[in-house]
Design an enzyme around this catalytic site. Structure first.
Site, PDB file in Angstrom:
ATOM      1  N   LYS A   1       0.831  -1.194   0.000  1.00 24.15           N
ATOM      2  CA  LYS A   1       0.000   0.000   0.000  1.00 24.15           C
ATOM      3  C   LYS A   1       0.871   1.250   0.000  1.00 24.15           C
ATOM      4  O   LYS A   1       1.851   1.328   0.734  1.00 24.15           O
ATOM      5  CB  LYS A   1      -0.913  -0.023   1.236  1.00 24.15           C
TER       6      LYS A   1
ATOM      7  N   ASP B   1      -6.785   0.468   7.687  1.00 29.09           N
ATOM      8  CA  ASP B   1      -6.322   0.332   6.303  1.00 29.09           C
ATOM      9  C   ASP B   1      -6.835  -0.930   5.619  1.00 29.09           C
ATOM     10  O   ASP B   1      -6.711  -1.061   4.395  1.00 29.09           O
ATOM     11  CB  ASP B   1      -4.784   0.292   6.249  1.00 29.09           C
TER      12      ASP B   1
END
Length: 289
Positions: free
Chosen positions: A19, A147
């Site tokens: 990410k 997340d």
């Protein structure tokens, strides 16, 4: 928990895409202790690998960064919490057995455990016949970490609130963009970085084109992370100085930094330059999904 070598024949595999926060604006600290943020999540083609291997130990570790997790209780590992949560959701009796090939640094600002947990949700979702965008899966993901819902999708999205209110955004200009990730081999847990944030709201993240918004934006955690580990500033400065670099910045709460490039040739030249300058730093040459 064991550390293993090769995948077993027939193992089902999923990539836990790294990410990247192209921009990360911290707006305020909330009463519940979390922070309201505005961010653009993007994802690399590469990452850790998770595999389902029935009949093996509950959690098997492999890869260059496996030793960093070897002392953990597998029942407390985010990967196994995701696996058990989806098993319960699907009403399955057999406990899943997961192999985690840890190729990304730990506590590095690039999704790590969140991406691994999200990959397990996708992996086991295929086996159980549950789509990753099923509202029950996304609700489970949100309980695992702020997340994780974005990592389940692993496509460019804007995140608001804790980062778990997601909005799909048109990102054709980002797809396939060459990417270089660099970590100075500093583990940087999220908590101390947020604690060092100065609580100054420097304004909202712009709407519209994600690359333009990122270029006009910032990472509000970069300054406090750099105070904790000044080498982060060295990494960002080196990346920003490379020919063809479009954007150089720290990702998440660090200490991994990234640069986007206009061509793979420029990215690869930068990779060689960083390697020559600091061969001890971790690097990953990839592209945005």
């Amino acid at each position: 928990m064991t550390i293993a070598g090769e995948y077993r024949a027939g193992a089902s595999i999923e990539v836990a895409h790294a990410k990247i926060n192209l921009a990360l604006h911290v707006r305020r600290r909330r009463a519940d202790g979390y922070h309201d943020i505005e961010t653009i999540f993007a994802f690399a083609e590469h990452g850790d690998i998770v595999a389902a291997e029935p009949g093996q130990p509950r959690l098997t570790l492999a890869g260059p960064f496996a030793p960093a997790l070897a002392g953990e209780d597998p029942e407390d590992n985010l990967v196994m919490r995701a696996a058990d949560g989806l098993r319960a959701l699907a009403g399955m009796e057999t406990q899943p057995a997961i192999r985690l090939d840890k190729r990304l640094p730990v506590a590095a600002g690039i999704g790590g455990g969140s991406a691994d947990a999200a990959a397990v949700l996708r992996l086991l979702g295929r086996a159980y016949g549950i789509a990753p965008d099923d509202p029950r899966v996304m609700a489970l993901a949100a309980t695992l970490g702020a997340d994780v819902p974005a990592c389940v999708r692993s496509v460019t999205v804007r995140g608001d609130g804790r980062g778990d209110r997601l909005e799909l955004i048109a990102a054709d200009g980002l797809h396939g963009l060459p990417l270089l990730l660099v970590n100075p081999r500093v583990a940087l847990p999220t908590g101390p970085v947020f604690a060092a944030w100065d609580r100054i709201d420097r304004g909202p993240l712009a709407p519209g084109d994600p690359l333009a918004a990122a270029l006009a934006g910032r990472n509000d955690l970069e300054a406090p992370a750099t105070k904790l580990h000044p080498v982060i500033g060295e990494v960002v400065a080196l990346l920003a100085a490379q020919p063809g670099a479009i954007l150089a910045r720290m990702s998440g709460s660090g200490a991994t930094c990234f640069a986007l490039f206009g061509s793979e040739a420029d990215r690869d030249a930068a990779d060689h330059t960083v390697a020559a300058h600091r061969p001890d730093w971790w690097r990953l040459a990839s592209r945005l999904r």
